[in-house]
Design a protein around this motif. Sequence first.
Motif, PDB file in Angstrom:
ATOM      1  N   LYS A 197      16.204 122.461  11.333  1.00 34.19           N
ATOM      2  CA  LYS A 197      14.946 123.144  11.002  1.00 34.19           C
ATOM      3  C   LYS A 197      15.055 123.900   9.683  1.00 34.19           C
ATOM      4  O   LYS A 197      14.112 123.923   8.884  1.00 34.19           O
ATOM      5  CB  LYS A 197      14.571 124.124  12.123  1.00 34.19           C
ATOM      6  CG  LYS A 197      14.019 123.473  13.381  1.00 34.19           C
ATOM      7  CD  LYS A 197      13.952 124.467  14.534  1.00 34.19           C
ATOM      8  CE  LYS A 197      13.161 125.704  14.182  1.00 34.19           C
ATOM      9  NZ  LYS A 197      13.147 126.691  15.282  1.00 34.19           N
ATOM     10  N   GLN A 256       8.210 117.825  17.220  1.00 32.34           N
ATOM     11  CA  GLN A 256       7.029 118.674  17.121  1.00 32.34           C
ATOM     12  C   GLN A 256       5.824 118.021  17.800  1.00 32.34           C
ATOM     13  O   GLN A 256       5.040 118.688  18.486  1.00 32.34           O
ATOM     14  CB  GLN A 256       6.712 118.958  15.643  1.00 32.34           C
ATOM     15  CG  GLN A 256       5.413 119.731  15.405  1.00 32.34           C
ATOM     16  CD  GLN A 256       5.395 121.081  16.108  1.00 32.34           C
ATOM     17  OE1 GLN A 256       6.431 121.710  16.262  1.00 32.34           O
ATOM     18  NE2 GLN A 256       4.232 121.513  16.540  1.00 32.34           N
ATOM     19  N   SER A 260       3.807 119.620  20.919  1.00 35.34           N
ATOM     20  CA  SER A 260       2.365 119.889  20.815  1.00 35.34           C
ATOM     21  C   SER A 260       1.596 119.163  21.906  1.00 35.34           C
ATOM     22  O   SER A 260       0.656 119.708  22.493  1.00 35.34           O
ATOM     23  CB  SER A 260       1.849 119.460  19.441  1.00 35.34           C
ATOM     24  OG  SER A 260       2.453 120.206  18.419  1.00 35.34           O
TER      25      SER A 260
END
Length: 283
Positions: A197, A256, A260
Amino acid sequence: MGVENSIKEKCPVNQVVSEDQKTEEMKAVREKLSEIHNDIKKIIECSNKLYFEAALENSKREYSNILLNHLFEDVETGLERNMVKKCPEKVNCTSIFTSLLQQNAELIKHGKVDGILISNNRKRLDELRCGAPFSKCEQCFSEVSSLFIKQVNLMRSMRVYSDNQEHKSSISSIKTDTIMSEILEPVSNNHRLEILKAVAYEMKSFSAFSELTNLRGGNLLFHLQKLLDNGLILQMHERGDYMITDKGFKILQGLQEIYSSLQNSQMQNHTENILQEEKKIRT
């Protein structure tokens, strides 16, 4: 002999640079220049990649807004033209249908349309159809279904949505060992995921990772080597900064999207539970 002695006196042996030494020095200079050239090239590629992705995202957003306006107009025109003209429930039904179809159309603004949301909208339409009070309602629901299918087909053509059947063949071809060793295992550790990240949009040094993870020496090197060996990050040169690779960036994006999607599903289920409770209270 006198001349040779004179030259030796002016140029001591320890100051005379041999041809081999010159060659080695030139080789070292060339290698260093090559490293610098590669570093600059990687930095430019990284910058261009980030710029391109930002420009692409902006273009997709603008295109989606234009397309969304077209779909809203299509809904309004289709309902006005093909719904039953004389019906006491027309105004109310038009409002409900418009809201459902617009909500469904707005899903194209997402980079990836969640199949659960499409399924929920389709289920809601079926429930409304089952509760229709008149036989002539079928004409109106036929038009709504047609508009709904048109929207879903458009999402498929834009490649932002595909149903489970379309994924079935690709899922069956997954190589389990490869997925585990090259994707899941490298990011299954908190420290390694934090490192990945951290370099998503900028390069980081060894000391920066040490500060981030509170790891030192060999412990930190172990995790960095795991990411390096699997091609998720690369080091600019020996003792240089680290940057993410295309593979590493795609893995982060995939994580991600999964996160989500799960968040949206939980929110949707929570909303449905609240609506069901309210419905029970009213009845």
